[in-house]
Design a protein around this motif. Structure first.
Motif, PDB file in Angstrom:
ATOM      1  N   ARG A 142      -6.432   0.492  -7.419  1.00 61.33           N
ATOM      2  CA  ARG A 142      -6.091   0.439  -9.213  1.00 61.33           C
ATOM      3  C   ARG A 142      -4.485   0.315  -9.289  1.00 61.33           C
ATOM      4  NH1 ARG A 142      -8.449   5.113 -11.344  1.00 61.33           N
ATOM      5  NH2 ARG A 142     -10.298   3.977 -11.174  1.00 61.33           N
ATOM      6  N   ASN A 143      -3.834   1.031  -8.540  1.00 62.60           N
ATOM      7  CA  ASN A 143      -2.276   1.121  -8.815  1.00 62.60           C
ATOM      8  C   ASN A 143      -1.725  -0.195  -8.321  1.00 62.60           C
ATOM      9  OD1 ASN A 143      -2.103   3.457 -10.308  1.00 62.60           O
ATOM     10  ND2 ASN A 143      -2.157   4.700  -8.386  1.00 62.60           N
ATOM     11  N   MET A 144      -2.472  -0.985  -7.289  1.00 61.94           N
ATOM     12  CA  MET A 144      -1.780  -2.066  -6.746  1.00 61.94           C
ATOM     13  C   MET A 144      -2.026  -3.092  -7.618  1.00 61.94           C
ATOM     14  SD  MET A 144      -2.181  -2.492  -2.551  1.00 61.94           S
ATOM     15  CE  MET A 144      -3.921  -2.353  -2.641  1.00 61.94           C
ATOM     16  N   ASN A 145      -3.322  -3.280  -8.243  1.00 61.57           N
ATOM     17  CA  ASN A 145      -3.466  -4.308  -9.167  1.00 61.57           C
ATOM     18  C   ASN A 145      -2.480  -4.232 -10.484  1.00 61.57           C
ATOM     19  OD1 ASN A 145      -5.411  -5.972  -8.070  1.00 61.57           O
ATOM     20  ND2 ASN A 145      -7.091  -4.443  -8.327  1.00 61.57           N
ATOM     21  N   LYS A 146      -2.316  -3.037 -10.867  1.00 63.57           N
ATOM     22  CA  LYS A 146      -1.556  -3.112 -11.974  1.00 63.57           C
ATOM     23  C   LYS A 146      -0.088  -3.330 -11.699  1.00 63.57           C
ATOM     24  CE  LYS A 146      -0.100   1.452 -13.289  1.00 63.57           C
ATOM     25  NZ  LYS A 146      -0.092   2.746 -13.746  1.00 63.57           N
ATOM     26  N   ILE A 147       0.433  -2.983 -10.464  1.00 62.40           N
ATOM     27  CA  ILE A 147       1.675  -3.307 -10.126  1.00 62.40           C
ATOM     28  C   ILE A 147       1.730  -4.822  -9.990  1.00 62.40           C
ATOM     29  CG2 ILE A 147       3.440  -3.102  -8.391  1.00 62.40           C
ATOM     30  CD1 ILE A 147       2.609  -0.124  -7.983  1.00 62.40           C
ATOM     31  N   ARG A 148       0.774  -5.403  -9.330  1.00 61.24           N
ATOM     32  CA  ARG A 148       0.665  -6.790  -9.103  1.00 61.24           C
ATOM     33  C   ARG A 148       0.843  -7.719 -10.236  1.00 61.24           C
ATOM     34  NH1 ARG A 148      -3.399 -10.149  -9.752  1.00 61.24           N
ATOM     35  NH2 ARG A 148      -4.840  -8.658 -10.038  1.00 61.24           N
ATOM     36  N   LYS A 149       0.022  -7.239 -11.495  1.00 61.16           N
ATOM     37  CA  LYS A 149       0.152  -7.822 -12.642  1.00 61.16           C
ATOM     38  C   LYS A 149       1.409  -7.740 -13.363  1.00 61.16           C
ATOM     39  CE  LYS A 149      -4.651  -7.410 -13.744  1.00 61.16           C
ATOM     40  NZ  LYS A 149      -5.773  -6.637 -14.352  1.00 61.16           N
ATOM     41  N   GLN A 150       2.179  -6.616 -13.274  1.00 63.95           N
ATOM     42  CA  GLN A 150       3.411  -6.569 -13.788  1.00 63.95           C
ATOM     43  C   GLN A 150       4.612  -7.074 -13.110  1.00 63.95           C
ATOM     44  OE1 GLN A 150       4.561  -2.209 -14.350  1.00 63.95           O
ATOM     45  NE2 GLN A 150       6.524  -2.672 -15.177  1.00 63.95           N
ATOM     46  N   PHE A 151       4.631  -6.937 -11.564  1.00 65.27           N
ATOM     47  CA  PHE A 151       5.736  -7.345 -11.023  1.00 65.27           C
ATOM     48  C   PHE A 151       5.384  -8.703 -10.239  1.00 65.27           C
ATOM     49  CE2 PHE A 151       6.920  -3.028 -11.644  1.00 65.27           C
ATOM     50  CZ  PHE A 151       8.180  -3.003 -12.116  1.00 65.27           C
ATOM     51  N   LYS A 152       4.252  -9.067 -10.002  1.00 65.99           N
ATOM     52  CA  LYS A 152       3.806 -10.284  -9.338  1.00 65.99           C
ATOM     53  C   LYS A 152       3.977 -10.118  -7.643  1.00 65.99           C
ATOM     54  CE  LYS A 152       2.958 -12.714 -13.294  1.00 65.99           C
ATOM     55  NZ  LYS A 152       2.370 -11.723 -14.019  1.00 65.99           N
ATOM     56  N   ILE A 153       3.946  -9.069  -7.252  1.00 64.06           N
ATOM     57  CA  ILE A 153       4.116  -8.689  -5.972  1.00 64.06           C
ATOM     58  C   ILE A 153       2.641  -8.895  -5.174  1.00 64.06           C
ATOM     59  CG2 ILE A 153       4.202  -6.505  -4.264  1.00 64.06           C
ATOM     60  CD1 ILE A 153       6.039  -5.209  -6.520  1.00 64.06           C
ATOM     61  N   LYS A 154       2.937  -9.338  -4.024  1.00 62.40           N
ATOM     62  CA  LYS A 154       1.855  -9.696  -3.197  1.00 62.40           C
ATOM     63  C   LYS A 154       1.132  -8.439  -2.677  1.00 62.40           C
ATOM     64  CE  LYS A 154       3.415 -14.309  -1.932  1.00 62.40           C
ATOM     65  NZ  LYS A 154       3.697 -15.181  -0.547  1.00 62.40           N
ATOM     66  N   CYS A 155      -0.243  -8.290  -2.647  1.00 61.93           N
ATOM     67  CA  CYS A 155      -0.937  -7.055  -2.458  1.00 61.93           C
ATOM     68  C   CYS A 155      -1.397  -7.050  -1.029  1.00 61.93           C
ATOM     69  CB  CYS A 155      -1.964  -6.581  -3.366  1.00 61.93           C
ATOM     70  SG  CYS A 155      -1.418  -6.359  -5.020  1.00 61.93           S
ATOM     71  N   LEU A 156      -1.393  -5.964  -0.197  1.00 59.93           N
ATOM     72  CA  LEU A 156      -1.935  -6.160   1.036  1.00 59.93           C
ATOM     73  C   LEU A 156      -3.027  -4.878   1.276  1.00 59.93           C
ATOM     74  CD1 LEU A 156       1.125  -6.515   3.342  1.00 59.93           C
ATOM     75  CD2 LEU A 156      -0.323  -8.393   2.806  1.00 59.93           C
ATOM     76  N   TRP A 157      -4.010  -4.991   1.996  1.00 59.71           N
ATOM     77  CA  TRP A 157      -4.771  -3.761   1.969  1.00 59.71           C
ATOM     78  C   TRP A 157      -5.481  -3.934   3.346  1.00 59.71           C
ATOM     79  CZ3 TRP A 157      -5.517  -7.373  -1.662  1.00 59.71           C
ATOM     80  CH2 TRP A 157      -6.679  -8.276  -1.557  1.00 59.71           C
ATOM     81  N   ILE A 158      -6.010  -2.781   3.858  1.00 58.89           N
ATOM     82  CA  ILE A 158      -6.766  -2.720   5.150  1.00 58.89           C
ATOM     83  C   ILE A 158      -8.237  -2.878   4.804  1.00 58.89           C
ATOM     84  CG2 ILE A 158      -7.304  -1.095   7.143  1.00 58.89           C
ATOM     85  CD1 ILE A 158      -4.666   0.005   6.647  1.00 58.89           C
ATOM     86  N   PRO A 159      -8.940  -3.861   5.349  1.00 57.95           N
ATOM     87  CA  PRO A 159     -10.362  -3.810   5.064  1.00 57.95           C
ATOM     88  C   PRO A 159     -11.005  -2.895   5.113  1.00 57.95           C
ATOM     89  CG  PRO A 159      -9.467  -5.787   6.107  1.00 57.95           C
ATOM     90  CD  PRO A 159      -8.648  -4.724   6.261  1.00 57.95           C
ATOM     91  N   ARG A 160     -12.056  -2.545   4.110  1.00 58.68           N
ATOM     92  CA  ARG A 160     -12.658  -1.148   4.319  1.00 58.68           C
ATOM     93  C   ARG A 160     -13.808  -1.032   5.530  1.00 58.68           C
ATOM     94  NH1 ARG A 160     -14.266   0.147  -2.035  1.00 58.68           N
ATOM     95  NH2 ARG A 160     -11.830   0.248  -2.690  1.00 58.68           N
ATOM     96  N   LYS A 161     -13.869  -1.793   6.035  1.00 60.30           N
ATOM     97  CA  LYS A 161     -14.836  -1.600   7.287  1.00 60.30           C
ATOM     98  C   LYS A 161     -13.989  -1.239   8.420  1.00 60.30           C
ATOM     99  CE  LYS A 161     -13.227  -6.100   9.615  1.00 60.30           C
ATOM    100  NZ  LYS A 161     -13.768  -7.337  10.106  1.00 60.30           N
ATOM    101  N   TYR A 162     -12.770  -0.838   8.361  1.00 58.44           N
ATOM    102  CA  TYR A 162     -12.051  -0.100   9.378  1.00 58.44           C
ATOM    103  C   TYR A 162     -12.164   1.387   9.127  1.00 58.44           C
ATOM    104  CZ  TYR A 162     -10.501  -4.490  11.247  1.00 58.44           C
ATOM    105  OH  TYR A 162     -10.429  -5.596  11.769  1.00 58.44           O
ATOM    106  N   ASN A 163     -12.366   1.793   7.823  1.00 53.65           N
ATOM    107  CA  ASN A 163     -12.606   3.198   7.603  1.00 53.65           C
ATOM    108  C   ASN A 163     -11.328   3.864   7.583  1.00 53.65           C
ATOM    109  OD1 ASN A 163     -15.293   3.338   6.611  1.00 53.65           O
ATOM    110  ND2 ASN A 163     -15.912   3.242   8.851  1.00 53.65           N
ATOM    111  N   ALA A 164     -10.271   3.075   7.276  1.00 52.51           N
ATOM    112  CA  ALA A 164      -8.697   3.634   7.507  1.00 52.51           C
ATOM    113  C   ALA A 164      -8.137   3.719   6.106  1.00 52.51           C
ATOM    114  CB  ALA A 164      -7.957   3.028   8.505  1.00 52.51           C
ATOM    115  N   LYS A 165      -7.760   4.721   5.439  1.00 53.45           N
ATOM    116  CA  LYS A 165      -7.311   4.527   3.952  1.00 53.45           C
ATOM    117  C   LYS A 165      -5.616   3.859   4.072  1.00 53.45           C
ATOM    118  CE  LYS A 165      -5.465   9.307   3.431  1.00 53.45           C
ATOM    119  NZ  LYS A 165      -4.311   9.012   3.628  1.00 53.45           N
TER     120      LYS A 165
END
Length: 190
Positions: A142-165
């Motif tokens: 949620r916070n990444m999406n808010k920041i992405r919209k405001q600052f146009k920053i590229k988001c990265l995330w670890i795929p959930r299949k890895y079960n690592a937050k």
């Protein structure tokens, strides 16, 4: 720290220390023990006052206390003057894990506090691309999406299949080689 790939040299570079006794307002606040370690992130001296962020990783409440201003960026003193990219992540632990792969990174004091416009503009002048890598839980996304919209920053995330937050947990679960493999997949898609 080693379970996250963080070496003694990285701890030294980022001014992270093991604390035996922590004082708050001249009174003992807590002690470190084998079952409840305490670490201090040292920021330096400003106006005659030592700046510390105290981390108590095994506590469920009050895991951090600090006399840093809320807008201070963890890892900012270790950033290069300029570069191809910088990663904004959510913790000093993640900053240091990324540092073991020579990836410059910073972290606000929490996922709920982001960079000011001035801080963002400074990073944008220094680095070609800014990425954000927060936790893969609901708050982080949620916070990444808010920041992405405001600052146009590229988001990265670890795929959930890895079960690592986060990246430090990924390293702990899968080790250095798999973490490097994940990082290289992202670099190929830049």
């Amino acid at each position: 720290w080693a379970q996250y790939g963080i070496t003694k040299d990285i701890l030294k570079q980022y001014n992270v220390y093991s604390c035996q006794t922590v004082f708050l307002n001249d009174n003992i606040f807590t002690f470190s023990s084998n079952i409840s370690p305490v670490y201090g992130y040292y920021r330096g001296i400003k106006d005659g006052l030592e700046l510390w962020r105290i981390y108590m990783p095994l506590r469920t409440e009050f895991r951090f206390i600090s006399n840093w201003k809320s807008n201070m960026l963890q890892g900012s003193q270790q950033l290069p003057q300029s570069g191809k990219y910088v990663v904004i992540t959510k913790s000093m632990k993640d900053v240091m894990t990324l540092a073991t792969f020579n990836i410059p990174a910073i972290a606000p004091n929490s996922e709920h506090v982001f960079l000011s416009q001035e801080q963002y503009d400074l990073l944008k002048r220094r680095f070609k691309t800014i990425y954000i890598l927060y936790d893969t839980d609901l708050t982080g996304i949620r916070n990444m999406n808010k920041i992405r919209k405001q600052f146009k920053i590229k988001c990265l995330w670890i795929p959930r299949k890895y079960n690592a937050k986060d990246i430090s947990d990924f390293y702990k679960l899968y080790g250095r080689d798999k973490t490097l493999e994940l990082i290289n997949k992202v670099k190929l898609n830049e």
